[in-house]
Design a protein around this motif. Structure first.
Motif, PDB file in Angstrom:
ATOM      1  N   GLU A  22       0.826  -1.211   0.000  1.00  0.00           N
ATOM      2  CA  GLU A  22       0.000   0.000   0.000  1.00  0.00           C
ATOM      3  C   GLU A  22       0.858   1.259   0.000  1.00  0.00           C
ATOM      4  O   GLU A  22       0.622   2.187  -0.787  1.00  0.00           O
ATOM      5  CB  GLU A  22      -0.929   0.020   1.207  1.00  0.00           C
ATOM      6  CG  GLU A  22      -1.789   1.268   1.247  1.00  0.00           C
ATOM      7  CD  GLU A  22      -2.737   1.322   2.430  1.00  0.00           C
ATOM      8  OE1 GLU A  22      -3.317   2.400   2.642  1.00  0.00           O
ATOM      9  OE2 GLU A  22      -2.890   0.319   3.150  1.00  0.00           O
ATOM     10  N   LEU A  25       2.530   1.786  -3.486  1.00  0.00           N
ATOM     11  CA  LEU A  25       1.593   2.200  -4.527  1.00  0.00           C
ATOM     12  C   LEU A  25       1.101   3.623  -4.297  1.00  0.00           C
ATOM     13  O   LEU A  25       0.970   4.401  -5.244  1.00  0.00           O
ATOM     14  CB  LEU A  25       0.431   1.214  -4.610  1.00  0.00           C
ATOM     15  CG  LEU A  25       0.824  -0.193  -5.072  1.00  0.00           C
ATOM     16  CD1 LEU A  25      -0.364  -1.139  -4.945  1.00  0.00           C
ATOM     17  CD2 LEU A  25       1.377  -0.187  -6.478  1.00  0.00           C
ATOM     18  N   ARG A  26       0.842   3.979  -3.045  1.00  0.00           N
ATOM     19  CA  ARG A  26       0.429   5.358  -2.743  1.00  0.00           C
ATOM     20  C   ARG A  26       1.539   6.353  -3.094  1.00  0.00           C
ATOM     21  O   ARG A  26       1.281   7.426  -3.637  1.00  0.00           O
ATOM     22  CB  ARG A  26       0.082   5.498  -1.266  1.00  0.00           C
ATOM     23  CG  ARG A  26      -1.263   4.935  -0.883  1.00  0.00           C
ATOM     24  CD  ARG A  26      -1.499   5.164   0.621  1.00  0.00           C
ATOM     25  NE  ARG A  26      -2.756   4.652   1.067  1.00  0.00           N
ATOM     26  CZ  ARG A  26      -3.896   5.349   1.056  1.00  0.00           C
ATOM     27  NH1 ARG A  26      -3.906   6.581   0.601  1.00  0.00           N
ATOM     28  NH2 ARG A  26      -5.013   4.809   1.504  1.00  0.00           N
ATOM     29  N   ALA A  29       1.783   7.226  -6.858  1.00  0.00           N
ATOM     30  CA  ALA A  29       0.643   7.889  -7.505  1.00  0.00           C
ATOM     31  C   ALA A  29       0.949   9.301  -8.001  1.00  0.00           C
ATOM     32  O   ALA A  29       0.614   9.620  -9.149  1.00  0.00           O
ATOM     33  CB  ALA A  29      -0.571   7.875  -6.588  1.00  0.00           C
ATOM     34  N   TYR A  41      -5.723   7.276 -12.087  1.00  0.00           N
ATOM     35  CA  TYR A  41      -4.826   6.265 -11.523  1.00  0.00           C
ATOM     36  C   TYR A  41      -5.208   6.193 -10.059  1.00  0.00           C
ATOM     37  O   TYR A  41      -4.769   7.008  -9.254  1.00  0.00           O
ATOM     38  CB  TYR A  41      -3.365   6.689 -11.719  1.00  0.00           C
ATOM     39  CG  TYR A  41      -2.348   5.614 -11.416  1.00  0.00           C
ATOM     40  CD1 TYR A  41      -2.114   4.576 -12.311  1.00  0.00           C
ATOM     41  CD2 TYR A  41      -1.608   5.646 -10.250  1.00  0.00           C
ATOM     42  CE1 TYR A  41      -1.170   3.597 -12.047  1.00  0.00           C
ATOM     43  CE2 TYR A  41      -0.652   4.676  -9.981  1.00  0.00           C
ATOM     44  CZ  TYR A  41      -0.441   3.652 -10.878  1.00  0.00           C
ATOM     45  OH  TYR A  41       0.502   2.693 -10.614  1.00  0.00           O
ATOM     46  N   LEU A  43      -6.046   3.866  -6.552  1.00  0.00           N
ATOM     47  CA  LEU A  43      -5.769   2.638  -5.805  1.00  0.00           C
ATOM     48  C   LEU A  43      -6.979   2.217  -4.978  1.00  0.00           C
ATOM     49  O   LEU A  43      -7.640   3.049  -4.350  1.00  0.00           O
ATOM     50  CB  LEU A  43      -4.563   2.867  -4.887  1.00  0.00           C
ATOM     51  CG  LEU A  43      -4.128   1.700  -4.001  1.00  0.00           C
ATOM     52  CD1 LEU A  43      -3.714   0.492  -4.849  1.00  0.00           C
ATOM     53  CD2 LEU A  43      -2.995   2.139  -3.086  1.00  0.00           C
ATOM     54  N   HIS A  44      -7.220   0.909  -4.946  1.00  0.00           N
ATOM     55  CA  HIS A  44      -8.298   0.329  -4.156  1.00  0.00           C
ATOM     56  C   HIS A  44      -7.799  -0.949  -3.487  1.00  0.00           C
ATOM     57  O   HIS A  44      -6.854  -1.572  -3.945  1.00  0.00           O
ATOM     58  CB  HIS A  44      -9.493  -0.028  -5.038  1.00  0.00           C
ATOM     59  CG  HIS A  44     -10.039   1.143  -5.779  1.00  0.00           C
ATOM     60  ND1 HIS A  44      -9.447   1.643  -6.917  1.00  0.00           N
ATOM     61  CD2 HIS A  44     -11.101   1.924  -5.531  1.00  0.00           C
ATOM     62  CE1 HIS A  44     -10.139   2.684  -7.348  1.00  0.00           C
ATOM     63  NE2 HIS A  44     -11.147   2.873  -6.522  1.00  0.00           N
ATOM     64  N   MET A  55      -5.716  -1.374  -8.986  1.00  0.00           N
ATOM     65  CA  MET A  55      -5.503  -0.034  -9.518  1.00  0.00           C
ATOM     66  C   MET A  55      -6.436   0.120 -10.713  1.00  0.00           C
ATOM     67  O   MET A  55      -6.404  -0.685 -11.645  1.00  0.00           O
ATOM     68  CB  MET A  55      -4.049   0.145  -9.962  1.00  0.00           C
ATOM     69  CG  MET A  55      -3.673   1.553 -10.295  1.00  0.00           C
ATOM     70  SD  MET A  55      -3.679   2.673  -8.892  1.00  0.00           S
ATOM     71  CE  MET A  55      -2.193   2.189  -8.041  1.00  0.00           C
ATOM     72  N   GLU A  57      -7.287   2.481 -13.752  1.00  0.00           N
ATOM     73  CA  GLU A  57      -6.561   3.494 -14.509  1.00  0.00           C
ATOM     74  C   GLU A  57      -7.340   3.885 -15.756  1.00  0.00           C
ATOM     75  O   GLU A  57      -8.072   3.067 -16.319  1.00  0.00           O
ATOM     76  CB  GLU A  57      -5.197   2.953 -14.948  1.00  0.00           C
ATOM     77  CG  GLU A  57      -4.378   2.367 -13.820  1.00  0.00           C
ATOM     78  CD  GLU A  57      -3.104   1.711 -14.288  1.00  0.00           C
ATOM     79  OE1 GLU A  57      -2.536   2.143 -15.319  1.00  0.00           O
ATOM     80  OE2 GLU A  57      -2.677   0.740 -13.639  1.00  0.00           O
TER      81      GLU A  57
END
Length: 107
Positions: A22, A25-26, A29, A41, A43-44, A55, A57
């Motif tokens: 996490e 990826l954060r 961004a 873009y 994130l989930h 992600m 996108e």
């Protein structure tokens, strides 16, 4: 004129690596958001499954998506998460098929 494309990229963190995935990826961004052609873009994480990241996108064109695939931000993510994921990301690319309300019927 180039048509936008939508991407759904799914990644699975190894047990105990969820926080690293996490965080990585954060952190990526903002750099991805500044890439040419990046329209979304986001994130989930799947509810009830803390190791599944998705992600969503949207790219202005398939060419912009190809450039993203070669970007420094994506290389850095790959290097940081090489041992934290159960395997390679599943990346699905879609052509948009807008329907109904223009705002609600398309990403």
């Amino acid at each position: 004129m180039a048509e936008p494309c939508v991407v759904v990229a799914t990644m699975f963190a190894k047990p105990g690596q969820e926080e690293l995935v996490e965080k990585t990826l954060r952190a990526a961004a903002p750099a991805v958001h500044s890439e040419p052609g990046c329209l979304r873009y986001a994130l989930h994480r799947r509810i009830g499954e803390p190791g599944r990241f998705v992600m969503i996108e949207k790219w202005a064109s398939k060419e912009a998506l190809r450039a993203h695939g070669q970007s420094a931000a994506l290389r850095e993510v790959g290097a940081a998460l090489g041992d934290a994921l159960t395997g390679p990301a599943e990346v699905l690319v879609f052509d948009a098929l807008p329907a109904g309300d223009p705002e609600l019927g398309a990403l």
